[in-house]
Enzyme design. Structure first.
Site, PDB file in Angstrom:
ATOM      1  N   HIS A   1      60.511  95.839  32.653  1.00 10.26           N
ATOM      2  CA  HIS A   1      59.280  95.551  31.901  1.00 10.26           C
ATOM      3  C   HIS A   1      58.854  96.808  31.144  1.00 10.26           C
ATOM      4  O   HIS A   1      58.916  97.916  31.696  1.00 10.26           O
ATOM      5  CB  HIS A   1      58.164  95.132  32.862  1.00 10.26           C
ATOM      6  CG  HIS A   1      56.831  94.978  32.191  1.00 10.26           C
ATOM      7  ND1 HIS A   1      56.506  93.851  31.472  1.00 10.26           N
ATOM      8  CD2 HIS A   1      55.759  95.816  32.117  1.00 10.26           C
ATOM      9  CE1 HIS A   1      55.276  93.994  30.992  1.00 10.26           C
ATOM     10  NE2 HIS A   1      54.801  95.183  31.370  1.00 10.26           N
TER      11      HIS A   1
ATOM     12  N   ALA B   1      83.721  82.175  16.033  1.00  7.92           N
ATOM     13  CA  ALA B   1      84.704  83.236  16.217  1.00  7.92           C
ATOM     14  C   ALA B   1      84.998  83.498  17.690  1.00  7.92           C
ATOM     15  O   ALA B   1      86.160  83.671  18.086  1.00  7.92           O
ATOM     16  CB  ALA B   1      84.215  84.522  15.540  1.00  7.92           C
TER      17      ALA B   1
END
Length: 459
Positions: A438, A314
């Site tokens: 993190h 798509a």
């Protein structure tokens, strides 16, 4: 007869995007669509399958709840409510497209469009109309490929077009084809309690992707009790009592029979040439041949999406739609397929972009790779998604990133970070120096980049 600068035939992710982009270039635009706006992607592909895959994810989360210290009772689910939610998502997005077309003052013709040699377009709907386009963009998409296998026409079977309309959950199902479509549906049906068997002619599932990704996905699907038969050919179908019989032949030539409640044929899709039958366009195999500007062999007629092959995705169709619209509007744009992300929405997800390691070597690059395992990533461990890895493929001399393969949670969202580096001709060293948050799955990209440089910290 109404005349337009650009007439687009097909309202899928290629066609409606082309129409809107053409209108933004100041052109008078008509869009012809025979069915629902959004094409295969919105109505019978990307969106409904992702809605149902979300259901599969929820079911698996509940099944595994005790691992997280959460005890639940017996689980029940309603297929009709799942389908209702899927339809709500589709209808919302259809309405969004209609609003965009109105905002762009694009005339929508509901009916089958057929291009005539004089660049008129005959539209057959509730009434027959003829409109004229200075330029025409063909975006008619594709339909499920049905293989000429003995007995298939004698049994009832599902395709990726009609499987979303089932009203009962089959006890067992044979999925013919282990490509992207097949493995996603295998994940959906398995979550619903169906006994699933994938039959694939190639020696592995998702054969277009890296063997390492295929191997890990095979392991996970089998862990979920999905039977995978590779190097296996379907030779015949028949029906006995309330069962479909799938006759298969393995790589040793031995014949066996599978008795299942349902059959899903998912071997790929074929181009829909219904709009161009009156034209004599050059073909590339079964697809319409286009140049780098997406123009066909007939001047002023463009083609995009599944009807021209390339990547039947798509987001590729949308990109092609924008390029074709700009060229039809008098600009000079080239379609670039070097950086196309490819995604499979199973669990774990698979995402890749650019060249595979094998392709890079074939093209003469001095290739160096680095692979970082999710098993040592904090976020992956905390969320119990340790199965997966990140693989970077780069040119050994300059460190230019040539491609990447990601397997794990949320990697279909992460792959665009790699795409951005490639678009800007970024290097592995530059990726290694970027500060990632993190704990996240995305920091595995930085870790893999440092590994590539021989300076990894957490390897």
């Amino acid at each position: 007869m109404k005349t337009y600068d650009i007439v687009v035939i097909g309202g899928g992710p290629g066609g409606y995007v082309a129409a809107i982009r053409a209108s933004k270039e100041g052109k008078k635009v008509a869009l012809v669509e025979q069915g629902h706006l959004g094409g295969t992607c919105l109505n019978r592909g990307c969106i409904p399958s992702k809605a149902l895959l979300k259901h599969a994810e929820v079911i698996h989360t509940i099944r595994d709840a005790s691992k997280y210290g959460v005890e639940v009772g017996d689980m029940t689910f309603s297929l009709s409510k799942m389908m209702d939610r899927k339809n709500q998502v589709i209808n919302t997005l259809r309405g969004g497209i209609q609003a965009l077309l109105r905002g762009g003052k694009i005339d929508l013709y509901e009916g089958k469009g057929s291009v005539q040699p004089d660049k008129t377009v005959k539209v057959i709907g509730e009434k027959e109309e003829t409109i004229q386009g200075t330029s025409i963009i063909v975006a008619t998409g594709s339909f499920p490929t049905i293989p000429p296998i003995e007995g298939l026409d004698k049994i009832s079977y599902l395709t990726s077009d009609d499987v979303f309309d089932i009203t009962e959950i089959p006890e067992s199902i044979a999925i013919i084809g282990g490509g992207v479509i097949g493995v996603e549906f295998a994940s959906i049906f398995e979550s619903l309690g169906t006994n699933v068997t994938i039959v694939e002619m190639a020696d592995r599932i998702v054969p277009s992707e890296d063997p390492a990704a295929s191997q890990l996905l095979t392991k996970t699907l089998r862990k979920n009790k999905i039977t995978i038969l590779t190097s296996t050919k379907v030779t015949a179908f028949k029906e006995e009592a309330d069962k479909k019989i799938v006759v298969i032949q393995d790589e040793m030539g031995a014949n066996k029979e599978l008795a299942v409640s349902a059959v899903l044929v998912a071997i790929g899709r074929s181009p829909n040439h219904s709009a161009t039958e009156a034209l004599t366009l050059q073909k590339d195999g079964k697809f319409i041949k286009v140049n780098e500007k997406l123009e066909t062999s007939q001047s002023g007629i463009y083609a995009i999406g599944d009807v021209i092959g390339n990547w039947q995705l798509a987001h590729v169709a949308s990109a092609e739609g924008m390029v074709a619209a700009q060229n039809a509007a008098g600009l000079n744009k080239i379609m670039d397929y070097r950086i196309v992300p490819r995604c499979i929405y199973t669990s774990p997800e698979i995402a890749s972009v650019g060249l595979t390691e094998a392709q890079a070597k074939e093209q003469g690059y001095q290739v160096k790779t680095a692979t970082y395992q999710l098993a040592v990533n904090g976020k992956a461990l905390a969320s119990d998604h340790r199965e997966g890895f990140v693989k970077i493929i780069a040119d050994k001399e300059y460190g230019e990133i040539l491609g990447a393969l990601l397997v794990g949670p949320h990697v279909t969202d992460m792959i665009s970070q790699i795409s951005s580096y490639m678009q800007l001709e970024g290097t592995v060293e530059e990726m290694a120096e970027l500060i990632f948050p993190h704990p996240t799955i995305s920091e595995t990209l930085m870790e893999a980049a440092n590994d590539w440089l021989g300076k990894g910290i957490h390897s």
